[in-house]
Design a protein around this motif. Structure first.
Motif: not given
Length: 998
Positions: A910-915, A945-948, A932-937
């Motif tokens: 989640a934090t990688n997504f916010r970054i 939902r968050m993955r979307g 974003a790729e790190q968040a997916l991994a």
């Protein structure tokens, strides 16, 4: 000057570098970044940019003399100043004063740098590492080669020769950067060969943004995406590349890229797997050797051993070498042994597997699938364990069963590995665990015949012949004692029904009782109530044998045997066992080890113990029959629950100092473990997850239900970490059903509070709303103010997801009031952090930042705990909305570090997504795409939902980088996920897909 090296990169000859001088302060020089010199750790003044240019030119001359004319040309090119020669002499004189004597020498009207120690120049070190990596790769050691290249690449500190003027420096910068990219591409290529697709996607996304015309990087990105199951994105990368090359250079993609696109379109099966999968240990390929120890007194089964060995030999081919052309017709062999419990399936399989080890040089995997128990092993969990054993990094292991099975088969392709799947429940459990490629083989043991396992070689294992049974009995007891009582020995093995497990237990007891004769043992077995009557009677077939072993135990041993068998869970720790027995740990360990000696208990690992599934059933039967008073059975399980609850509450308190929840949990009589170190506390929680959650479920519907629910709440880190989310969720659902059935309003309210947390973590917002509404009603009816406050906090979070910010504010205000009244500062900080996000949604950015900082201040008072990361996270989100992206990234960096320390993988995601959000808002799309790729991994709080949402953000970043086709592929996948979850973000994604830019 042309100072190009050989094929491995810039060359620096060895002959100009003597060996180490042994002096503690040797000279060191850097050119793979700013040109620097230092003596030991002390930086040396290298002067003006032109003076550094002179030093760089001499260092890159590799100890050879550079004439004055060459140096002037290097520094100024075709337009030198009138005093260029004097300037060169001045620079050389100044450098001479800074460097050691004899390092910068004058020779033949020019200059040279000589006499440096080993590894004095970073470029030299990088070149040597690159050469070693090339040799390692040629030898097939990809793990070592990757490590060496990573070390070489780490020597770069930004742009080579940074800030150095002159045409020579500019030419060298281009050359060194090209070499660096070549090294990077080689390492990424090896990443993909080893199956690290998810890790590589993130890095390749950033690199293709930085070097958009470099086709090799695009090719690697396409391959990584395809192997990660993202075919549409892989094809979109090709479309983006073709358009970019046409617009910028007027050319088509090179042949290799076109061929890769064709193979992806055709779903080439060879493309879906790494070309040379390998394990990832520290220095050498992993060759797992997980087979249990071979039984030294293995007896008989000659025909079965020969039959199974021939099947395995057919899978591995003749000899022990690698596969050759003659192996093309082979298929992966599966042999499935079936028989009643105790017939010796595992013993035979392990014996055959050990004999076959030379034919499977790449390793042997083993797992007990616990198919005879109430909770058989989950294939998804087993695959995770196998992949780790084969060297796959945790971060590269996908989440779903299908993806794990596919990666497992890919990792095994080209290797000869034997897989022993012991105690399987059915064919459905086994199928995902089969290697699937020739050269590998699987041995399966089960109580049922695996008729549903296509192509399997089925073996029905019956009891021993009389001769085999006598031979096994004799090997354990000894020829001297058996030889004189052959008739009595025949009576014993006959009474055991010729069942190997029964014979082994009986013989072991006799061997341990030197005063007994075989006739004494035969007389004890003469009673039919102690005999194995019917072989087809399942677990009853071994009951008489277990009864024999149990009957030889001392009273204190028998009590331990009975009570330990009551606990659910795959195993039990020494401390937990001490709680069950109500004994000191030292006495408990002595008892448990004595039971291990009798083969009635197994030592799963140091400090951990487990029952064979049949023995556990028998132990429970003994407890029902023999335990007096009967209430001691309930008391033992109550002590175990107390132990888990008291210890989990202590872990919770360490992770959340000041949180008053621990003051409102059910009281315990039996103490738990105490920790002073947060890491040790988390180690305990995660290692005890499976037996702890099993203890919770076992208490459902009993008078221990309230404590069980509180234990589940105190162990909530298990769901937020992502490590045990599925088992935790299943347990939470079971407790909701149980508490409703018992009519305990307070317990049901707390169970539904916990389930609401689970549903929020997984992104199931509507279900979370339903549970939270019911939890609030129940908590209010029970007067449970603690639960009311936490449910209010959760309902506010639900309103955030629904964009109903005013209602969210009201719930957060309710939570804040409740937490303040209870003196619960961590709860108040959590609600303030969430209230900040509600204010952001309502457009009140300034207020949101101020509220988030208030929450962070409360967290800071409590020290560097896990929840401090939530405070930094909330401030970062608010600062991002305020346009203060640099400040936001600092906050997220702090949060990321703390979440990592506390093993909160989903929060890391989640934090990688916010970054990524902050970077994109700051117009840094390449950085945004990488995070974003790190968040997916990693996965993220919020589930699919968050993955979307992450995919939507990734698409925006890719679109900003000009990769429109790949962006569209991300948005299409995001739309599918968000539609399935009924998410409100659906309209935004549809708008992106219909916009002209898409």
């Amino acid at each position: 000057m042309d100072d190009r090296g050989g094929h491995g990169g810039p060359r620096v000859p060895r002959q100009w570098r003597p060996g180490p001088s042994g002096e503690p302060a040797a000279l060191r020089f850097d050119v793979l970044g700013p040109v620097r010199a230092r003596r030991g750790e002390e930086p040396l003044a290298t002067g003006s940019p032109q003076q550094r240019a002179l030093l760089a030119a001499l260092l890159l001359r590799e100890g050879r003399t550079a004439t004055a004319a060459e140096l002037i040309d290097a520094l100024w090119g075709e337009d030198p100043p009138s005093q260029a020669l004097a300037a060169v002499r001045t620079y050389a004189s100044r450098l001479r004063k800074v460097l050691d004597q004899g390092v910068l020498v004058s020779e033949s009207g020019g200059y040279a740098v000589r006499g440096l120690g080993e590894g004095a120049l970073d470029l030299t070190v990088a070149q040597e590492l690159s050469g070693q990596a090339e040799k390692a790769r040629g030898a097939g050691d990809l793990t070592l080669a990757r490590d060496l290249l990573n070390r070489a690449l780490a020597l770069w500190d930004g742009e080579a020769l940074a800030g150095v003027p002159g045409p020579y420096a500019e030419a060298q910068r281009v050359r060194l950067e090209e070499w660096r990219l070549g090294l990077l591409e080689s390492r990424l290529d090896m990443d993909l060969e080893q199956g690290c697709h998810a890790e590589a996607v993130s890095e390749l996304t950033a690199l293709t943004a930085a070097y958009p015309l470099r086709e090799r990087l695009r090719e690697l990105l396409m391959l990584a995406l395809y192997r990660a199951g993202r075919q549409a994105e892989a094809l979109a990368v090709y479309a983006d590349t073709r358009r970019l090359l046409a617009e910028e250079l007027g050319v088509d993609p090179r042949a290799g890229l076109r061929e890769l696109q064709r193979r992806i379109l055709q779903a080439d099966p060879e493309l879906a797997e790494p070309s040379a999968p390998a394990a990832q240990p520290a220095v050498a390929p992993v060759r797992p050797a997980q087979l249990p120890a071979n039984v030294p007194d293995f007896t008989g089964r000659t025909a079965f051993v020969k039959e199974l060995s021939e099947v395995l030999a057919g899978a591995s081919g003749s000899g022990g070498g690698r596969r050759g052309e003659g192996d093309a017709g082979r298929v992966m062999a599966v042999s499935a042994l079936a028989g009643i419990g105790g017939v010796g399936k595992t013993t035979l399989a392990v014996h055959v597997a050990h004999r076959a080890r030379p034919a499977f040089p790449d390793g042997q995997l083993y797992v007990d699938l616990q198919g005879a128990g109430a909770r058989a092993a989950d294939p998804e969990t087993v695959l995770g364990s196998f992949l780790r054993a084969l060297g796959t990094a945790d971060s590269a292991i996908p989440d779903s069963l299908e993806d794990r099975a596919a990666l497992y088969r890919s990792v095994l392709d080209g290797r000869r590995v034997l897989v022993l799947l012991d105690n399987a429940r059915d064919a459905a459990q086994v199928r995902p665990l089969l290697p699937g490629t020739e050269g590998c083989a699987a041995l399966v043991t089960s109580r049922v015949r695996m008729v549903g396992l296509a192509g399997a070689h089925l073996v029905d294992l019956d009891v021993m012949s009389p001769d085999e049974a006598i031979a096994l009995f004799t090997r354990i007891v000894g020829e001297e004692r058996v030889g004189s009582e052959r008739k009595a020995a025949l009576d014993v093995v006959a009474a055991c029904g010729f069942l190997p497990l029964a014979i082994r237990i009986a013989a072991s007891r006799l061997a341990a009782r030197r005063t007994w004769t075989v006739s004494v043992l035969a007389a004890k077995l003469a009673d039919e109530r102690r005999r194995l009557d019917e072989l087809q009677a399942g677990d009853l077939a071994v009951k008489a044998t277990f009864e024999l072993g149990y009957g030889q135990l001392e009273p204190v041993q028998a009590r331990a045997f009975r009570l330990l068998g009551l606990a659910d869970g795959p195993d039990i720790s020494l401390a937990a066992a001490a709680a069950v027995l109500d004994l000191p740990p030292e006495d408990t360990e002595d008892l448990l080890e004595s039971l291990v000696d009798t083969s009635l208990l197994e030592s799963a690992a140091p400090g951990r113990y487990r029952f064979h599934d049949l023995v556990r059933l028998y132990a429970r039967a003994c407890a029902d029959r023999d335990e007096r008073p009967p209430g001691e059975r309930t008391a033992a399980l109550s002590r175990l629950l107390d132990f888990y609850l008291a210890t989990a509450a202590g872990v919770y308190a360490i992770e959340r100092p000041g949180d008053r929840l621990v003051d409102h949990l059910e009281a315990t009589e039996y103490p738990g473990l105490r920790f002073t170190d947060g890491a040790a506390a988390l180690d305990w929680l995660y290692s005890e997850a499976a037996p702890l959650l099993a203890c919770v479920q076992q208490a459902a519907g009993t008078d221990r239900t309230r404590r069980a629910v509180d234990l589940l709440w105190a162990a909530k880190d298990l769901t937020e970490s992502g490590a045990n989310s599925r088992q935790y969720a299943t347990t939470a659902e079971a407790m909701c059903v149980a508490t409703r059935a018992t009519g305990d309003v307070r317990a049901e309210g707390r169970a539904r509070t916990v389930l609401t947390d689970v549903l929020l973590v997984s992104g199931r917002i509507q279900q979370a709303e339903d549970e939270a509404r019911r939890a609030m009603e129940l908590a209010a009816a029970a007067g449970d103010s603690t639960a009311v406050s936490w449910v209010a906090n959760n309902r506010g979070l639900i309103r955030l997801h629904q964009h109903r910010y005013a209602e969210g504010n009201a719930f957060f205000d309710q939570a804040i009031d409740g937490f303040r009244a209870a003196g619960n500062k961590p709860g108040e900080a959590s609600a303030l952090s969430n209230l900040s996000r509600a204010q952001l949604g309502a457009g009140n950015v300034t207020e949101a930042v101020e509220i988030a900082r208030r929450g962070l201040a409360l967290y800071v008072e409590m020290g560097r705990t896990m929840r401090l990361a939530n405070g930094h996270y909330a401030v970062g989100v608010a600062l991002t909305k305020a346009g203060r992206h640099g400040d936001a990234l600092e906050q997220f960096s702090e949060a990321l570090g703390i979440f990592g320390e506390h093993r909160q993988r989903l929060w890391e995601g989640a934090t990688n997504f916010r970054i990524a959000e902050a970077h994109l808002a700051a117009r840094h799309p390449a950085h945004a795409a990488r995070h974003a790729e790190q968040a997916l991994a990693l996965g993220s709080i919020g589930g699919d939902r968050m993955r979307g949402n992450v995919l939507t953000l990734l698409g925006r970043a890719l679109s900003a980088l000009g990769q429109a086709d790949r962006a569209r592929a991300c948005w299409q996948e995001a739309l599918s996920l968000l539609e399935q979850n009924g998410a409100s973000e659906v309209d935004d994604v549809r708008a992106l897909l219909t916009s002209p830019a898409a």
